[in-house]
Design a protein around this motif. Structure first.
Motif, mmCIF file in Angstrom:
data_model
loop_
_atom_site.group_PDB
_atom_site.id
_atom_site.type_symbol
_atom_site.label_atom_id
_atom_site.label_comp_id
_atom_site.label_asym_id
_atom_site.label_seq_id
_atom_site.Cartn_x
_atom_site.Cartn_y
_atom_site.Cartn_z
ATOM 1 N N GLY A 196 33.245 36.722 23.046
ATOM 2 C CA GLY A 196 32.371 37.573 23.845
ATOM 3 C C GLY A 196 32.561 37.348 25.334
ATOM 4 O O GLY A 196 32.605 38.311 26.119
ATOM 5 N N LEU A 197 32.685 36.106 25.756
ATOM 6 C CA LEU A 197 32.907 35.798 27.164
ATOM 7 C C LEU A 197 34.269 36.303 27.630
ATOM 8 O O LEU A 197 34.405 36.802 28.759
ATOM 9 C CB LEU A 197 32.781 34.298 27.412
ATOM 10 C CG LEU A 197 31.357 33.730 27.344
ATOM 11 C CD1 LEU A 197 31.376 32.207 27.443
ATOM 12 C CD2 LEU A 197 30.511 34.318 28.443
ATOM 13 N N LEU A 198 35.284 36.193 26.788
ATOM 14 C CA LEU A 198 36.604 36.710 27.157
ATOM 15 C C LEU A 198 36.561 38.235 27.288
ATOM 16 O O LEU A 198 37.176 38.802 28.189
ATOM 17 C CB LEU A 198 37.642 36.302 26.117
ATOM 18 C CG LEU A 198 38.111 34.851 26.170
ATOM 19 C CD1 LEU A 198 39.040 34.551 24.995
ATOM 20 C CD2 LEU A 198 38.820 34.566 27.475
ATOM 21 N N ALA A 199 35.849 38.882 26.397
ATOM 22 C CA ALA A 199 35.751 40.344 26.467
ATOM 23 C C ALA A 199 35.015 40.773 27.723
ATOM 24 O O ALA A 199 35.357 41.789 28.346
ATOM 25 C CB ALA A 199 35.047 40.881 25.222
ATOM 26 N N LEU A 200 34.005 40.055 28.112
ATOM 27 C CA LEU A 200 33.259 40.393 29.321
ATOM 28 C C LEU A 200 34.054 40.111 30.593
ATOM 29 O O LEU A 200 33.794 40.714 31.628
ATOM 30 C CB LEU A 200 31.935 39.628 29.362
ATOM 31 C CG LEU A 200 30.882 40.083 28.348
ATOM 32 C CD1 LEU A 200 29.666 39.163 28.407
ATOM 33 C CD2 LEU A 200 30.478 41.510 28.617
ATOM 34 N N SER A 201 34.980 39.199 30.508
ATOM 35 C CA SER A 201 35.721 38.847 31.714
ATOM 36 C C SER A 201 36.920 39.767 31.961
ATOM 37 O O SER A 201 37.592 39.616 32.980
ATOM 38 C CB SER A 201 36.190 37.394 31.628
ATOM 39 O OG SER A 201 37.166 37.266 30.612
ATOM 40 N N LEU A 202 37.230 40.676 31.051
ATOM 41 C CA LEU A 202 38.332 41.605 31.275
ATOM 42 C C LEU A 202 37.998 42.511 32.451
ATOM 43 O O LEU A 202 36.883 42.991 32.594
ATOM 44 C CB LEU A 202 38.585 42.449 30.025
ATOM 45 C CG LEU A 202 39.151 41.720 28.812
ATOM 46 C CD1 LEU A 202 39.252 42.690 27.641
ATOM 47 C CD2 LEU A 202 40.519 41.149 29.126
ATOM 48 N N HIS A 203 38.986 42.764 33.255
ATOM 49 C CA HIS A 203 38.780 43.609 34.428
ATOM 50 C C HIS A 203 39.199 45.033 34.097
ATOM 51 O O HIS A 203 40.379 45.374 34.118
ATOM 52 C CB HIS A 203 39.575 43.080 35.625
ATOM 53 C CG HIS A 203 39.101 41.760 36.099
ATOM 54 N ND1 HIS A 203 37.914 41.607 36.766
ATOM 55 C CD2 HIS A 203 39.634 40.520 36.000
ATOM 56 C CE1 HIS A 203 37.741 40.347 37.062
ATOM 57 N NE2 HIS A 203 38.771 39.656 36.601
ATOM 58 N N LEU A 204 38.245 45.860 33.803
ATOM 59 C CA LEU A 204 38.491 47.261 33.536
ATOM 60 C C LEU A 204 38.246 48.053 34.813
ATOM 61 O O LEU A 204 37.374 47.709 35.607
ATOM 62 C CB LEU A 204 37.576 47.762 32.417
ATOM 63 C CG LEU A 204 37.771 47.071 31.064
ATOM 64 C CD1 LEU A 204 36.736 47.577 30.071
ATOM 65 C CD2 LEU A 204 39.164 47.323 30.542
ATOM 66 N N PRO A 205 39.007 49.109 35.017
ATOM 67 C CA PRO A 205 38.780 49.895 36.234
ATOM 68 C C PRO A 205 37.393 50.539 36.200
ATOM 69 O O PRO A 205 36.969 51.107 35.197
ATOM 70 C CB PRO A 205 39.885 50.950 36.206
ATOM 71 C CG PRO A 205 40.361 50.984 34.807
ATOM 72 C CD PRO A 205 40.076 49.652 34.202
ATOM 73 N N ALA A 206 36.731 50.429 37.289
ATOM 74 C CA ALA A 206 35.385 50.988 37.395
ATOM 75 C C ALA A 206 35.483 52.485 37.678
ATOM 76 O O ALA A 206 36.437 52.963 38.286
ATOM 77 C CB ALA A 206 34.608 50.294 38.504
ATOM 78 N N ALA A 207 34.500 53.203 37.247
ATOM 79 C CA ALA A 207 34.463 54.650 37.493
ATOM 80 C C ALA A 207 34.183 54.901 38.970
ATOM 81 O O ALA A 207 33.343 54.242 39.579
ATOM 82 C CB ALA A 207 33.390 55.289 36.637
ATOM 83 N N GLN A 208 34.894 55.842 39.528
ATOM 84 C CA GLN A 208 34.720 56.190 40.925
ATOM 85 C C GLN A 208 33.960 57.514 41.018
ATOM 86 O O GLN A 208 34.382 58.508 40.426
ATOM 87 C CB GLN A 208 36.079 56.349 41.609
ATOM 88 C CG GLN A 208 36.898 55.084 41.658
ATOM 89 C CD GLN A 208 36.401 54.139 42.722
ATOM 90 O OE1 GLN A 208 35.827 54.556 43.712
ATOM 91 N NE2 GLN A 208 36.604 52.854 42.495
ATOM 92 N N ALA A 209 32.910 57.526 41.722
ATOM 93 C CA ALA A 209 32.143 58.749 41.931
ATOM 94 C C ALA A 209 32.415 59.261 43.335
ATOM 95 O O ALA A 209 32.587 58.491 44.274
ATOM 96 C CB ALA A 209 30.653 58.473 41.761
#
Length: 134
Positions: A18-31
């Motif tokens: 769970g901690l590894l999954a949360l630490s992944l850097h996914l691109p954030a949505a740009q508004a």
């Protein structure tokens, strides 16, 4: 105590995953702001598409397509694949074309009438149905 140790091992693996999954850097949505011009262009493109689809769904147009061996479903698919600029060009060309065709029929009728008059006046002898007074 042995039961607690058996349970902690799978739970610790889940926590680590769970901690590894949360630490992944996914691109954030740009508004961002959408301009009025983009909204108007999208609305116009949709209107052009609807107008062209309405024209292609007419019975006489479908009959002419089938008479020429063209599948109307294939035409609809090709119209759907047009870009907005191509759709706008096609729609403006439809507005500028004459309703009766490209004028070839009118030119042929004019030539026929001119030849008929010259034949009646006796200047030519083209049509066998015109009686000459000679």
């Amino acid at each position: 105590m042995e039961i607690l140790r058996r349970l902690t091992k799978p739970v610790s693996h889940l926590v680590v995953l769970g901690l590894l999954a949360l630490s992944l850097h996914l691109p954030a949505a740009q508004a961002g702001m959408v301009g009025t011009e983009a909204v108007v262009n999208a609305a116009q493109a949709q209107q052009y598409r609807e107008r062209l689809h309405d024209a292609l769904n007419r019975n006489d147009v479908r009959a002419q397509l089938l008479a020429r061996g063209v599948d109307p479903a294939q035409v609809q698919a090709r119209v759907d694949s047009l870009t907005d600029e191509e759709m706008q060009t096609l729609a403006t060309n439809m507005d500028q074309l004459p309703a009766g065709g490209d004028g070839v029929v009118g030119a042929l009728v004019l030539i026929f009438i001119i030849l008929l008059i010259t034949d009646i006046l006796g200047l030519t002898n083209i049509f066998p149905f015109v009686k000459h007074n000679r």
